[in-house]
Scaffold this motif. Structure first.
Motif, PDB file in Angstrom:
ATOM      1  N   TYR A 247      72.065 -52.485  66.256  1.00  0.00           N
ATOM      2  CA  TYR A 247      72.842 -52.383  65.019  1.00  0.00           C
ATOM      3  C   TYR A 247      72.152 -51.504  63.972  1.00  0.00           C
ATOM      4  O   TYR A 247      72.156 -51.824  62.787  1.00  0.00           O
ATOM      5  CB  TYR A 247      73.086 -53.778  64.441  1.00  0.00           C
ATOM      6  N   HIS A 250      73.635 -50.580  60.262  1.00  0.00           N
ATOM      7  CA  HIS A 250      74.811 -51.449  60.146  1.00  0.00           C
ATOM      8  C   HIS A 250      74.644 -52.297  58.882  1.00  0.00           C
ATOM      9  O   HIS A 250      73.608 -52.923  58.683  1.00  0.00           O
ATOM     10  CB  HIS A 250      74.912 -52.337  61.386  1.00  0.00           C
ATOM     11  N   ASP A 403      81.099 -52.867  60.235  1.00  0.00           N
ATOM     12  CA  ASP A 403      81.364 -53.157  61.643  1.00  0.00           C
ATOM     13  C   ASP A 403      82.485 -52.296  62.221  1.00  0.00           C
ATOM     14  O   ASP A 403      82.409 -51.829  63.358  1.00  0.00           O
ATOM     15  CB  ASP A 403      81.710 -54.641  61.798  1.00  0.00           C
ATOM     16  N   HIS A 406      81.028 -48.706  62.910  1.00  0.00           N
ATOM     17  CA  HIS A 406      79.713 -48.582  63.540  1.00  0.00           C
ATOM     18  C   HIS A 406      79.837 -48.726  65.055  1.00  0.00           C
ATOM     19  O   HIS A 406      80.677 -49.461  65.568  1.00  0.00           O
ATOM     20  CB  HIS A 406      78.758 -49.659  63.011  1.00  0.00           C
TER      21      HIS A 406
END
Length: 512
Positions: A247, A250, A403, A406
């Motif tokens: 992530y 993020h 989210d 990404h």
């Protein structure tokens, strides 16, 4: 005699950790490379100024990627230097850019350009390739660790750290550790020893990624012992760092250096007050020093203890206790789920052994000797760690995503390689640190690539995806100072979260 005593203590401490390790079960996480939504990458000129027109590899026709300040709507001189202000875009005027098929335009008010010159801001979702397309251009040999070679680099780092420690032990006998006048000497010793020992940290980190050896027991034994000696819970950090890779950049689920979003009563307003108290120029210096201290000195223990700079989705976390300390916003994204809870406690055994050894050492020889030979160098190692992690994913014109915008590839390709090989005239620091900062893009795409094969992978990515590869030539001290002053809070513009620096752009780019 002093050397003999410390050697015995070090041997006993290491043996204790090794014994503790035998109670654990080796486990290396596998983080899949999530593919982006489309597969459309481009090739561009190898000149120092990027071209805006690029030819798609996978589709016929042209795909336009804005990769210069002018393409982004910034005034530039004949040499490509940013002059300030914005160009109008289809009648938009200052800050009136818009998204179209010719590149990713946006309102650039308050955005400070780094040595990337806004390159990361120009990219659109369809510009990013699929994970398999990147893997296809990297030599297959890059994904294979070689145990003998890894052990060779481990030997280099161990011998370097041991040599520094031997010098430190001699210094204890010669100048002691209790006099205030010896503090500058021990500070220099800590800087040198910590810089050399950072190589051990990098290799332990490589063990956590499964890039050290195909022998998993050997790999985890090396990683567990090295990280425990540096007060890092091996399996706990193995898991959280894998999450960080999945992530990267993020806004909710990122695991390190996740920025604060702009609000009415937050850090942005606090920086504004500091600038009011001291004036813009001096105030930014005060702010930069404060941010540097909080990150480089306080940041690492803060992250291990309370998840400092981690994303908000998992609540407050602790690397020594597996359950969230506060109610997570996304319980299904818990940092230590399932069997990882047991792994956290297994990591604690090694930490407890080291802490016990440090307590015994302090009781026998005093806090001064412990801080001189261990504490000071460890602070330097921690500072190097935060420096790498911070600068590889943060700069004033590098965005973050939520989210819905990404994916793994986009996050990995928002990693920045930097000129750590130019920190000293011989590239010694980059060598001692196994090129972790100068080949970090390849490392983030696939962390199973050993460091000694990362340069080949980096060259392949740079050659095949030049419009996506991020390299900032800014000298490291200058880049750090810019980030300290200018990376405070972000605000959303389009599909990106960008750093907000309205009205102080020139002051942030100043090297004073």
């Amino acid at each position: 005699m002093a050397f003999h005593k410390l050697a015995v203590k070090s041997f006993l401490l290491t043996a204790t950790i090794a014994a503790a390790f035998t109670t654990t079960q080796a486990f290396v996480p596998s983080i899949p490379g999530s593919s982006s939504r489309t597969s459309s990458s481009s090739s561009s000129s190898s000149s120092t100024r990027w071209t805006a027109t690029t030819t798609s590899r996978h589709h016929n026709g042209l795909n336009m990627v804005a990769t210069t300040p002018a393409d982004l709507g910034r005034n530039v001189d004949n040499d490509g230097n940013v002059l300030g202000g914005s160009l109008s875009n289809n009648g938009g005027g200052t800050g009136g850019g818009k998204n179209d098929d010719q590149g990713a335009m946006m309102d650039l008010k308050g955005i400070v350009f780094s040595g990337l010159k806004g390159k990361a801001l120009s990219l659109k979702p369809q510009d990013f390739p699929k994970s398999k397309d990147i893997k296809a251009v990297i030599p297959t040999d890059c994904f294979e660790p070689e145990t003998a070679k890894s052990m060779g680099y481990l030997t280099v780092s161990l011998l370097g750290t041991a040599a520094c420690t031997a010098v430190g032990i001699s210094m204890v006998g010669a100048i002691g550790t209790s006099s205030l006048w010896t503090l500058p000497i021990w500070t220099v010793y800590s800087a040198i020893t910590g810089t050399v020992a950072m190589g051990l940290w990098v290799l332990a980190h490589e063990c956590g990624h499964g890039a050290f050896s195909k022998d998993k027991k050997l790999q985890d034994a090396v990683g567990y012992i090295l990280h425990s000696l540096m007060l890092v819970p091996y399996f706990s950090w193995q898991r959280s760092h894998a999450v960080h890779h999945q992530y990267t950049n993020h806004m909710e689920l990122g695991e390190t250096h996740v920025p604060e979003e702009y609000g009415e009563n937050g850090t942005y307003q606090f920086r504004e007050r500091v600038l009011e108290w001291f004036g813009t120029e001096q105030g930014l210096k005060v702010w930069g020093v404060l941010q540097g201290f909080l990150h480089l000195v306080v940041g690492w223990p803060g992250y291990l203890l309370i998840g400092a700079t981690g994303g908000p989705a998992r609540g407050v976390t602790n690397h020594f206790y597996p359950n969230p300390l506060t109610e997570p916003m996304q319980p299904k994204k818990e940092l230590f789920p399932g069997n990882w809870k047991e792994k956290v406690y297994q990591s604690d055994i090694g930490i407890a052994a080291v802490v016990g050894g440090l307590v015994a050492w302090t009781a026998c020889h005093g806090i001064g000797e412990v801080m001189a030979l261990y504490g000071g160098p460890l602070l330097v190692v921690n500072a190097w760690l935060v420096l790498y992690t911070w600068l590889q994913h943060t700069d004033t014109d590098v965005p973050h995503f939520t989210d819905e915008d990404h994916n793994f590839v986009k996050g990995a390709l928002h990693t920045i390689d930097r000129p750590y090989d130019k920190l000293d005239p011989f590239g010694l620091i980059d060598f001692l640190h196994h090129k972790i900062g100068s080949t970090h893009v390849a490392h983030h795409y696939d962390s199973s690539i050993p460091h000694y094969k990362a340069q080949a992978a980096t060259d392949a990515i740079k050659e095949n995806f030049p419009e996506l590869y991020l390299y900032d030539p800014t000298p490291i001290p200058e880049a750090l100072w810019r980030v300290c002053k200018g990376c405070t809070v972000v605000e959303k513009r389009g599909d990106k979260y960008v750093w907000k620096n309205d009205g102080i752009e020139d002051a942030i780019t100043s090297t004073n």
